[in-house]
Design an enzyme around this catalytic site. Structure first.
Site, PDB file in Angstrom:
ATOM      1  N   CYS A 280      14.808  13.067-113.256  1.00 36.43           N
ATOM      2  CA  CYS A 280      14.938  11.620-113.047  1.00 36.43           C
ATOM      3  C   CYS A 280      16.083  11.035-113.874  1.00 36.43           C
ATOM      4  O   CYS A 280      16.638  10.004-113.533  1.00 36.43           O
ATOM      5  CB  CYS A 280      13.625  10.930-113.375  1.00 36.43           C
ATOM      6  N   GLU A 382      18.586   7.108-104.468  1.00 40.73           N
ATOM      7  CA  GLU A 382      18.299   8.317-105.251  1.00 40.73           C
ATOM      8  C   GLU A 382      18.264   9.530-104.317  1.00 40.73           C
ATOM      9  O   GLU A 382      17.404   9.626-103.441  1.00 40.73           O
ATOM     10  CB  GLU A 382      16.951   8.166-105.972  1.00 40.73           C
TER      11      GLU A 382
HETATM   12  P1  NDP Z   1       6.400  11.456-105.293  1.00 45.32           P
HETATM   13  O1  NDP Z   1       6.359  10.006-105.580  1.00 45.32           O
HETATM   14  O2  NDP Z   1       6.509  11.898-103.895  1.00 45.32           O
HETATM   15  O3  NDP Z   1       5.088  12.167-105.857  1.00 45.32           O
HETATM   16  C1  NDP Z   1       4.648  12.043-107.191  1.00 45.32           C
HETATM   17  C2  NDP Z   1       3.177  12.363-107.246  1.00 45.32           C
HETATM   18  O4  NDP Z   1       2.459  11.346-106.548  1.00 45.32           O
HETATM   19  C3  NDP Z   1       2.808  13.685-106.567  1.00 45.32           C
HETATM   20  O5  NDP Z   1       1.731  14.288-107.254  1.00 45.32           O
HETATM   21  C4  NDP Z   1       2.365  13.199-105.201  1.00 45.32           C
HETATM   22  O6  NDP Z   1       1.546  14.123-104.562  1.00 45.32           O
HETATM   23  C5  NDP Z   1       1.628  11.941-105.576  1.00 45.32           C
HETATM   24  N1  NDP Z   1       1.413  10.991-104.482  1.00 45.32           N
HETATM   25  C6  NDP Z   1       2.111  10.835-103.339  1.00 45.32           C
HETATM   26  N2  NDP Z   1       1.550   9.845-102.586  1.00 45.32           N
HETATM   27  C7  NDP Z   1       0.495   9.366-103.283  1.00 45.32           C
HETATM   28  C8  NDP Z   1      -0.490   8.355-103.054  1.00 45.32           C
HETATM   29  N3  NDP Z   1      -0.509   7.617-101.941  1.00 45.32           N
HETATM   30  N4  NDP Z   1      -1.412   8.139-103.991  1.00 45.32           N
HETATM   31  C9  NDP Z   1      -1.416   8.856-105.139  1.00 45.32           C
HETATM   32  N5  NDP Z   1      -0.544   9.856-105.412  1.00 45.32           N
HETATM   33  C10 NDP Z   1       0.413  10.085-104.502  1.00 45.32           C
HETATM   34  O7  NDP Z   1       7.546  12.053-106.195  1.00 45.32           O
HETATM   35  P2  NDP Z   1       8.122  13.520-106.172  1.00 45.32           P
HETATM   36  O8  NDP Z   1       7.006  14.484-106.462  1.00 45.32           O
HETATM   37  O9  NDP Z   1       8.935  13.684-104.942  1.00 45.32           O
HETATM   38  O10 NDP Z   1       9.057  13.501-107.469  1.00 45.32           O
HETATM   39  C11 NDP Z   1      10.351  13.038-107.469  1.00 45.32           C
HETATM   40  C12 NDP Z   1      10.442  11.603-107.952  1.00 45.32           C
HETATM   41  O11 NDP Z   1       9.871  11.491-109.236  1.00 45.32           O
HETATM   42  C13 NDP Z   1      11.865  11.139-108.076  1.00 45.32           C
HETATM   43  O12 NDP Z   1      11.976   9.847-107.538  1.00 45.32           O
HETATM   44  C14 NDP Z   1      12.093  11.099-109.572  1.00 45.32           C
HETATM   45  O13 NDP Z   1      13.077  10.201-109.988  1.00 45.32           O
HETATM   46  C15 NDP Z   1      10.738  10.719-110.055  1.00 45.32           C
HETATM   47  N6  NDP Z   1      10.588  11.108-111.458  1.00 45.32           N
HETATM   48  C16 NDP Z   1      10.581  10.128-112.414  1.00 45.32           C
HETATM   49  C17 NDP Z   1      10.503  10.459-113.753  1.00 45.32           C
HETATM   50  C18 NDP Z   1      10.461   9.420-114.815  1.00 45.32           C
HETATM   51  O14 NDP Z   1      10.083   9.752-115.935  1.00 45.32           O
HETATM   52  N7  NDP Z   1      10.819   8.178-114.546  1.00 45.32           N
HETATM   53  C19 NDP Z   1      10.453  11.861-114.181  1.00 45.32           C
HETATM   54  C20 NDP Z   1      10.445  12.800-113.084  1.00 45.32           C
HETATM   55  C21 NDP Z   1      10.523  12.413-111.773  1.00 45.32           C
HETATM   56  P3  NDP Z   1       2.175  15.157-103.504  1.00 45.32           P
HETATM   57  O15 NDP Z   1       3.283  15.861-104.161  1.00 45.32           O
HETATM   58  O16 NDP Z   1       1.031  16.021-103.235  1.00 45.32           O
HETATM   59  O17 NDP Z   1       2.595  14.309-102.352  1.00 45.32           O
END
Ligand code: NDP
Length: 479
Positions: A280, A382
Site C-alpha cells: 500500500c 490505485e
Molecule cells: P480487499 O479490500 O479486496 O480485501 C481486503 C479484505 O477484506 C480481504 O480479507 C477480503 O476478503 C475482505 N473483504 C472483501 N469484501 C468484504 C466484505 N464485504 N466484508 C468484509 N470483508 C470483505 O483488498 P485486497 O485484499 O485486494 O488488498 C489490496 C488493497 O489493500 C489495496 O487497495 C491496498 O492498498 C490495501 N492495503 C492497505 C494497507 C494499509 O495499511 N493502508 C496495507 C496493505 C494493503 P477476500 O480476499 O476473501 O475477498
C-alpha cells in the site's frame, strides 16, 4: 492439502461443507482447499471468543505480555516455514518473504509485548481531586486483512488486540490463507488458551461480511482496498462499532534537483516495485524535477532493468508474480489504458512467460510509463501492481500540488540533499506517512495510517493499544 477454520482451539470444518481452491500464482497450480465459510461459522467463532473473553480479559496484562512472547518464540522456530509458505501463497520472492514477512510477523508480537509492558496508566491531578484512567478490552474484535502482506498485517492487529485483553475473530484474504493457518498450528503447539484467537477462512462478501454484521463483535480493524473500506464503514458504523480503516494509496516519490541521483534512483525503483508494487506504501507516481529529468531517467531505468523477475523460490529473484491471474489482467489493462491516455512505455509493459514450473505464472515486467497527464486515470487510480508513472515538475509548489491531486493520502517520499527543503515539502503533502531520503523505514512506535480516502484512524504503538482498549476515567474527589 486442505486447511480448516480454527474455532475454540480446534481445526473445524465449515458448517456448509464447501471449500475453495487456493492457488500458487507463480505456477497457476491449486495448492490447498480452504473453507468457504459463512455466517454459521462466524457465529461459532464469536461464541467461542465470547466464552474465552472473561478469563483472557481478567489475566494481568503482564501475563498476556508473556503469552505474546511465547507466540513470538514459537513463530521464530518456524521462520523458514513462514517465509516459504508466504512465498508460495503470494508469489513473492522467498528473500523478501524472509526479510519482511517472516521477520515482521515475529517482531509484531515482540514489539507489542514490550510496548504494552511499558504502558503507563494515565493519572491527572486536580486541585481537589484525582483522575485515573483504566483500560478495559473492547470485547470480541473482528480483524480483516488483505493478501499482500498476509501474516505481517494479521499479526500487526492480533498482537495489540491480544495484549489489551480482547478475543479475536479474524479473516485473512481467501487468496492467502496459509500463514494464518500456520499461526493456528503454532498456537496449538504452545497450548494457547482456546477461543481467544479464532480464524475463519472464506470470501469477503460472505465470511467477511458476517464478521462486520455480527452484533457481538464490538470493533473492526480492517486493512484492504478503499471500495471495500466503504462497505465496512457502511455496515459497521451504524452499529457504533469501533473502526480502524487502513485503505489504498497512490503514493508520490518526489525527486528534487539537488538529490543524490543514483541513490534516489535506487530508492524510487525499490519504492515502486517491492513486492511487485503490491504494498500500500509503494511509490507508484515518481515526480521528477524537470531540471534533472534527462539525467535521472536513465539511472531509474537501469535500476528497474536490473531487477530480476523470476521463480519466487529462488534466492536471487527480485520480483515474483502478482497475486493472481485476475489481478494480472487488471494490471495489464491499466498498461493498455496508459497507452490510450497518451503514455509511452519507458521500460517493461507486458506479461513475462517464464520456464517451467512457472510457465503458467502471473508475472509482469516492472513497467514505467512516461508522458501521462498527472490527472489521468493511470496516474490517479490505485493499480497495485508493478506499474509506475513518471511526471515532471518545475517548482516545489508544483510538486506538492501534483502529490496532493489524488483521492488518496497514505504515504510518500522526498529525495533531496537539503533536509530543510525536504522536510518543508514533506510536511505539505496530504499523507499519513512521509519519508525523506528513505522509504519503508519503520519504527513501530510511530502512527501509521492514511488521510483522505486512504483510511480512518492510526495503528502502531500507542494508537493500536488505544484502539483495542475502552478507556474509563475515574475522578475521585479528595477528602
Ligand atoms: P480487499 O479490500 O479486496 O480485501 C481486503 C479484505 O477484506 C480481504 O480479507 C477480503 O476478503 C475482505 N473483504 C472483501 N469484501 C468484504 C466484505 N464485504 N466484508 C468484509 N470483508 C470483505 O483488498 P485486497 O485484499 O485486494 O488488498 C489490496 C488493497 O489493500 C489495496 O487497495 C491496498 O492498498 C490495501 N492495503 C492497505 C494497507 C494499509 O495499511 N493502508 C496495507 C496493505 C494493503 P477476500 O480476499 O476473501 O475477498
Amino acid at each position: 492439502m486442505q486447511i480448516e477454520n480454527f474455532i475454540d482451539g480446534k481445526f473445524t470444518t465449515p458448517r456448509n461443507g464447501t471449500y475453495l481452491d487456493n492457488y500458487n500464482p507463480a505456477t497457476g497450480e491449486v495448492i490447498t482447499k480452504i473453507p468457504n465459510s459463512d455466517n454459521e461459522d462466524v457465529e461459532l467463532a464469536v461464541k467461542a471468543a465470547q466464552k474465552a473473553l472473561p478469563s483472557w480479559a481478567d489475566l494481568p496484562r503482564i501475563k498476556r505480555v508473556e503469552w505474546l512472547r511465547k507466540i513470538a518464540k514459537a513463530l521464530e522456530l518456524r521462520k523458514d516455514d513462514i517465509a516459504m509458505t508466504e512465498s508460495m501463497d503470494t508469489g513473492k520472492p522467498i528473500s523478501l518473504a524472509k526479510r519482511v514477512d517472516a521477520s515482521r510477523s515475529i517482531a509484531n508480537f515482540e514489539f507489542f509485548a514490550e510496548h504494552a509492558e511499558k504502558l503507563v496508566d494515565e493519572e491527572y491531578e486536580m486541585a481537589d481531586a484525582t483522575n485515573y484512567v483504566i483500560r478495559k478490552p473492547v470485547g470480541v474484535v473482528g480483524l480483516i486483512t488483505p493478501w499482500n502482506l498476509p501474516l505481517y498485517l494479521l499479526t500487526w492487529k492480533i498482537a495489540p488486540a491480544l495484549v489489551m485483553g480482547n478475543t479475536i475473530v479474524a479473516k485473512p484474504s481467501e487468496l492467502t490463507p496459509l500463514t494464518a493457518n500456520l499461526l493456528c498450528e503454532v498456537l496449538t503447539s504452545i497450548q494457547f488458551p482456546s477461543g481467544v484467537i479464532n480464524v475463519i477462512h472464506g470470501l469477503g462478501p460472505s465470511a467477511g461480511q458476517a464478521i462486520l454484521e455480527h452484533p457481538q463483535i464490538k470493533a473492526i480493524s480492517f486493512t484492504g482496498g478503499t471500495s471495500t473500506g466503504k462497505i465496512v464503514a457502511q455496515t459497521a458504523a451504524p452499529m457504533f462499532k469501533k473502526l480502524s480503516l487502513e485503505l489504498g494509496g497512490k503514493n508520490a516519490t518526489i525527486i528534487l534537483d539537488d538529490a543524490d541521483l543514483p541513490t534516489a534512483a535506487k530508492g524510487a525503483a525499490r519504492a515502486a516495485f517491492t513486492n511487485s508494487g503490491q504494498v500500500c506504501l509503494c511509490g507508484s507516481r515518481i515526480l521528477i524535477d524537470s531540471k534533472i529529468y534527462d539525467e535521472f531517467m536513465p539511472l531509474l531505468i537501469k535500476e528497474v532493468k536490473a531487477m530480476k523477475v523470476g521463480n519466487p523460490a529462488k534466492e536471487n529473484t527480485d520480483i515474483g508474480s502478482v497475486i493472481s491471474h485476475t489481478h494480472m489482467e487488471k494490471v495489464l489493462s491499466y498498461v493498455d489504458l496508459a497507452k490510450q491516455e497518451g503514455g509511452k512505455i519507458a521500460t517493461g509493459g507486458g506479461r513475462i512467460i517464464l520456464p517451467k514450473p512457472n510457465s503458467n505464472g502471473a508475472f509482469i515486467e516492472p513497467t514505467i510509463v512516461e508522458g501521462l497527464s498527472i490527472d489521468s486515470r493511470c496516474a490517479t487510480e490505485e493499480i497495485f501492481g508493478p506499474v509506475a508513472s513518471v511526471h515532471q515538475f518545475t517548482s516545489d509548489d508544483e510538486a506538492v500540488r501534483m502529490a496532493n491531486i489524488t483521492e488518496y493520502g497514505l504515504a510518500g517520499s522526498v529525495w533531496t540533499s537539503d533536509l530543510t527543503r525536504g522536510k518543508s515539502l514533506a510536511e505539505k503533502i496530504e499523507s499519513g506517512i512521509l519519508w525523506v531520503n528513505t522509504w519503508l523505514h519503520r519504527d513501530l512506535r510511530t502512527p501509521f495510517g492514511g488521510v483522505k480516502n486512504s483510511g480512518v484512524g492510526r495503528e502502531g504503538g500507542d494508537w493500536s493499544l488505544n484502539f483495542f482498549s475502552e478507556l474509563t476515567n475515574v475522578c475521585v474527589k479528595d477528602e
